[in-house]
Motif scaffolding. Structure first.
Motif, mmCIF file in Angstrom:
data_model
loop_
_atom_site.group_PDB
_atom_site.id
_atom_site.type_symbol
_atom_site.label_atom_id
_atom_site.label_comp_id
_atom_site.label_asym_id
_atom_site.label_seq_id
_atom_site.Cartn_x
_atom_site.Cartn_y
_atom_site.Cartn_z
ATOM 1 N N ILE A 35 36.766 15.932 19.006
ATOM 2 C CA ILE A 35 36.444 14.550 18.675
ATOM 3 C C ILE A 35 36.402 14.388 17.160
ATOM 4 O O ILE A 35 35.802 15.198 16.456
ATOM 5 N N ARG A 36 37.036 13.343 16.687
ATOM 6 C CA ARG A 36 36.839 12.928 15.294
ATOM 7 C C ARG A 36 36.565 11.436 15.294
ATOM 8 O O ARG A 36 37.378 10.640 15.752
ATOM 9 N N LEU A 37 35.376 11.074 14.816
ATOM 10 C CA LEU A 37 35.036 9.667 14.679
ATOM 11 C C LEU A 37 35.483 9.170 13.307
ATOM 12 O O LEU A 37 35.505 9.921 12.330
ATOM 13 N N ARG A 38 35.814 7.911 13.230
ATOM 14 C CA ARG A 38 36.105 7.258 11.952
ATOM 15 C C ARG A 38 35.250 5.997 11.861
ATOM 16 O O ARG A 38 35.277 5.149 12.762
ATOM 17 N N ASP A 39 34.493 5.885 10.773
ATOM 18 C CA ASP A 39 33.670 4.689 10.620
ATOM 19 C C ASP A 39 34.514 3.525 10.110
ATOM 20 O O ASP A 39 35.744 3.632 9.964
ATOM 21 N N ALA A 40 33.884 2.412 9.828
ATOM 22 C CA ALA A 40 34.620 1.201 9.434
ATOM 23 C C ALA A 40 35.400 1.392 8.146
ATOM 24 O O ALA A 40 36.354 0.654 7.874
ATOM 25 N N HIS A 41 35.034 2.380 7.340
ATOM 26 C CA HIS A 41 35.709 2.639 6.073
ATOM 27 C C HIS A 41 36.739 3.748 6.194
ATOM 28 O O HIS A 41 37.424 4.060 5.219
ATOM 29 N N GLY A 42 36.820 4.359 7.373
ATOM 30 C CA GLY A 42 37.769 5.435 7.600
ATOM 31 C C GLY A 42 37.206 6.817 7.385
ATOM 32 O O GLY A 42 37.921 7.809 7.539
ATOM 33 N N ALA A 43 35.930 6.935 7.014
ATOM 34 C CA ALA A 43 35.340 8.246 6.770
ATOM 35 C C ALA A 43 35.171 9.001 8.090
ATOM 36 O O ALA A 43 34.796 8.419 9.105
ATOM 37 N N PRO A 44 35.433 10.319 8.070
ATOM 38 C CA PRO A 44 35.333 11.087 9.316
ATOM 39 C C PRO A 44 33.900 11.457 9.659
ATOM 40 O O PRO A 44 33.085 11.753 8.780
ATOM 41 N N ARG A 56 33.611 10.773 30.468
ATOM 42 C CA ARG A 56 33.457 9.748 29.440
ATOM 43 C C ARG A 56 32.773 10.331 28.223
ATOM 44 O O ARG A 56 32.102 11.373 28.294
ATOM 45 N N LEU A 57 32.949 9.656 27.116
ATOM 46 C CA LEU A 57 32.192 9.913 25.896
ATOM 47 C C LEU A 57 31.239 8.755 25.678
ATOM 48 O O LEU A 57 31.637 7.583 25.787
ATOM 49 N N LEU A 112 43.478 16.256 19.643
ATOM 50 C CA LEU A 112 42.379 15.591 18.935
ATOM 51 C C LEU A 112 42.201 14.172 19.452
ATOM 52 O O LEU A 112 43.158 13.400 19.560
ATOM 53 N N ASN A 113 40.968 13.807 19.774
ATOM 54 C CA ASN A 113 40.609 12.433 20.136
ATOM 55 C C ASN A 113 40.020 11.764 18.894
ATOM 56 O O ASN A 113 38.897 12.068 18.492
ATOM 57 N N GLU A 114 40.788 10.882 18.265
ATOM 58 C CA GLU A 114 40.297 10.181 17.086
ATOM 59 C C GLU A 114 39.856 8.784 17.495
ATOM 60 O O GLU A 114 40.637 8.014 18.062
ATOM 61 N N ILE A 115 38.596 8.459 17.212
ATOM 62 C CA ILE A 115 37.980 7.223 17.695
ATOM 63 C C ILE A 115 37.398 6.473 16.520
ATOM 64 O O ILE A 115 36.624 7.029 15.739
ATOM 65 N N ARG A 116 37.768 5.219 16.405
ATOM 66 C CA ARG A 116 37.265 4.380 15.312
ATOM 67 C C ARG A 116 36.116 3.508 15.800
ATOM 68 O O ARG A 116 36.064 3.099 16.955
#
Length: 537
Positions: free
Chosen positions: A442-451, A501-502, A522-526
């Protein structure tokens, strides 16, 4: 000079409900954990050997792989009479675990005795900035990421003008206002001082002194932020030791580890009756992880200090594990067996090395070996007898985990302070464990794109023949003493289970459900564009 002598002297001394998951493979079913050590050298290694106090694994240049920042202190080898400051170094990853030194980088050219780094997107531009703790009464340092891994050293208000003997630091959104605040931990191995606490005011950091988390004049090691009571905000844990009093100086205000519950609005309450708050457990390192998959974060406490103390006493300690009841009350797990440390135990990492759905453990010590434990699926830890690790008796100082070589499992980097002339090399422990399951990355990305924004929590729900499994991970600005791991949101999953689910809780409280989950890839989720507390699917 007194502080320098004290530091050199002390450096020479340095120590809900748990339910078994029946569908989990047992150690007998899974191959033994195997991490293969090698020294971190580039070319002839001339610039890689030194007094490496800390390592952090972080993607500094945004290319998707984990780079290494090794912060270094100063020469403490026998016979040294003149302070020699070592040079910190940034190592860039080619994606396959081959590293090159970025010698021209501002991070590689600091002249201070550095002691640990914490990484977060302070300026909301989508990349990760660094704050580096500094020892021997000098100001800490801030490095702004200009993009592509280029850094500039800049001032950060009182956070870079206040002097102290600081050994570790951590970003956290302490007041839940959408920006990162900071704690710079006090002197673990110098005369006692308080933690330095800073509030982020529009990008400038202002010291906050009227707060319990300053912890009094103490000798803190790990300073960790995590939601230990499951109420949605970040609580503060600090590992404290009694090294000042044992060295013939004034006793610290806190000589045992403390947990401060976050009440919101910069209000904190020191919790009482904790299992770790006992004189038998002076500590330096710590790490959080849900070892029993019961939905809360349990605690590893690393013992410190042992050895021959200035008062003539000789002490040995063992690491301890404390179970969380789900509301932030911790009780010692008497079933965990740790070797004795006659010097400091610098910390450890919880990680699912074999991808069987539970967290394994690795720890190291100063003038000791490296110790690996397999989780048996019921939160019991079985020692892995590997002479290649236990026989590495040297000056281990901190460690961080992450998928360094891009093969889908978690590796480890271990710092090495180097108590011999010229210092030592850091170690890379490459994970060669045969997989016992599948990776959910899992890689999350916040509203600014930061991981992987600090404070985010992810719960992976899976289902197998014997029911449902829930695993949690939380993104932190510091994961153990002086170190920050990469791939903090990595999960393993038994092959007989499928992800359902996540459940994601973003910083600020917005929640999100994701039901399409890939294994291996990789699951990249914004982050969804939601108001705090809202939910999305």
């Amino acid at each position: 000079m007194k502080k320098l002598l004290m530091s050199a002297c002390l450096a020479a001394l340095v120590t809900a409900c748990a339910t078994a998951q029946p569908s989990a493979p047992t150690p007998a079913q899974c191959a033994a954990l195997r991490l293969v050590p090698s020294e971190l050298r580039v070319g002839d290694g001339a610039l890689d050997r030194g007094f490496i106090g800390s390592v952090s694994l972080v993607d500094v240049d945004g290319d998707g792989d984990l780079d290494i920042y090794a912060s270094r202190g100063y020469d403490t080898s026998p016979g040294v009479t003149t302070l020699h400051l070592d040079r910190s170094m940034l190592y860039l990853n080619d994606g396959a675990g081959h590293f090159s030194r970025d010698e021209a980088n501002a991070l590689s050219n600091a002249t201070e005795p550095a002691s640990g780094s914490t990484w977060g997107d302070v300026d909301h531009d989508g990349d990760l900035d660094a704050f580096v703790s500094t020892e021997l009464g000098r100001p800490d340092a801030f490095y702004r990421n200009l993009g592509g891994g280029r850094f500039a050293r800049e001032q950060l208000g009182e956070a870079t003008s206040t002097r102290g003997g600081n050994f570790t630091s951590s970003w956290a959104d302490i007041d839940d206002d959408g920006d990162l605040d900071l704690v710079s931990g006090g002197p673990a191995l110098e005369p006692a001082e308080p933690n330095l606490v800073y509030r982020n005011d529009g990008g400038q950091f202002v010291r906050v002194t009227d707060t319990p988390i300053a912890n009094g004049a103490s000798n803190p090691g790990a300073v960790l932020w995590a939601d230990v009571d499951n109420d949605g905000d970040q609580d503060f844990f600090v590992a404290n030791s009694d090294i000042s009093r044992m060295s013939g100086l004034s006793a610290g205000a806190s000589e045992t580890s403390q947990l401060y519950r976050n009440e919101g609005g910069w209000r904190f309450t020191r919790t009482a009756g904790q299992g770790f708050d006992e004189a038998a457990y002076p500590s330096l390192g710590a790490a959080f992880g849900d070892i029993d998959n019961d939905g809360d974060l349990d605690l590893l406490l690393a013992a410190q200090p042992g050895g021959d103390l200035p008062n003539g006493q000789h002490r040995r300690f063992r690491n301890q594990i404390f179970r969380n009841d789900g509301a932030g009350a911790f009780t010692r797990d008497a079933s965990f067996s740790s070797p004795e440390f006659s010097d400091l135990a610098s910390g450890g990492v919880f990680a699912d090395f074999d991808q069987d759905g539970d967290l394994d453990l690795i720890v190291a010590g100063f003038n000791a070996g490296i110790f690996l434990y397999a989780n048996d699926g019921a939160a019991g830890f079985t020692p892995v007898m590997d002479a290649a690790l236990t026989g590495l008796v040297t000056s281990h100082a901190s460690m961080a985990s992450g998928d360094i070589d891009g093969d889908g499992d978690l590796d480890v980097v271990v710092a090495n302070w180097g108590d011999t002339p010229g210092g030592k090399y850091a170690l890379v422990l490459t994970n060669e464990t045969p997989t016992c399951g599948q990776a959910v990355r899992i890689r999350l990305r916040d509203a600014h794109g930061a991981p992987d924004p600090i404070g985010a929590r992810v719960t992976l729900v899976s289902r197998g023949p014997h029911g449902e499994r829930r695993q949690i991970r939380e993104a932190m600005g510091q994961t153990t003493f002086r170190a920050q791991s990469g791939d903090q949101l990595f999960f393993g999953l038994p092959a007989i289970e499928r992800p359902v689910r996540l459940e994601i809780r973003w910083p600020g409280g917005a929640t999100q459900i994701v039901q399409r989950i890939s294994t291996g890839a990789l699951n990249e989720i914004r982050t969804p564009q939601l108001e705090p507390g809202a939910a999305a699917r």
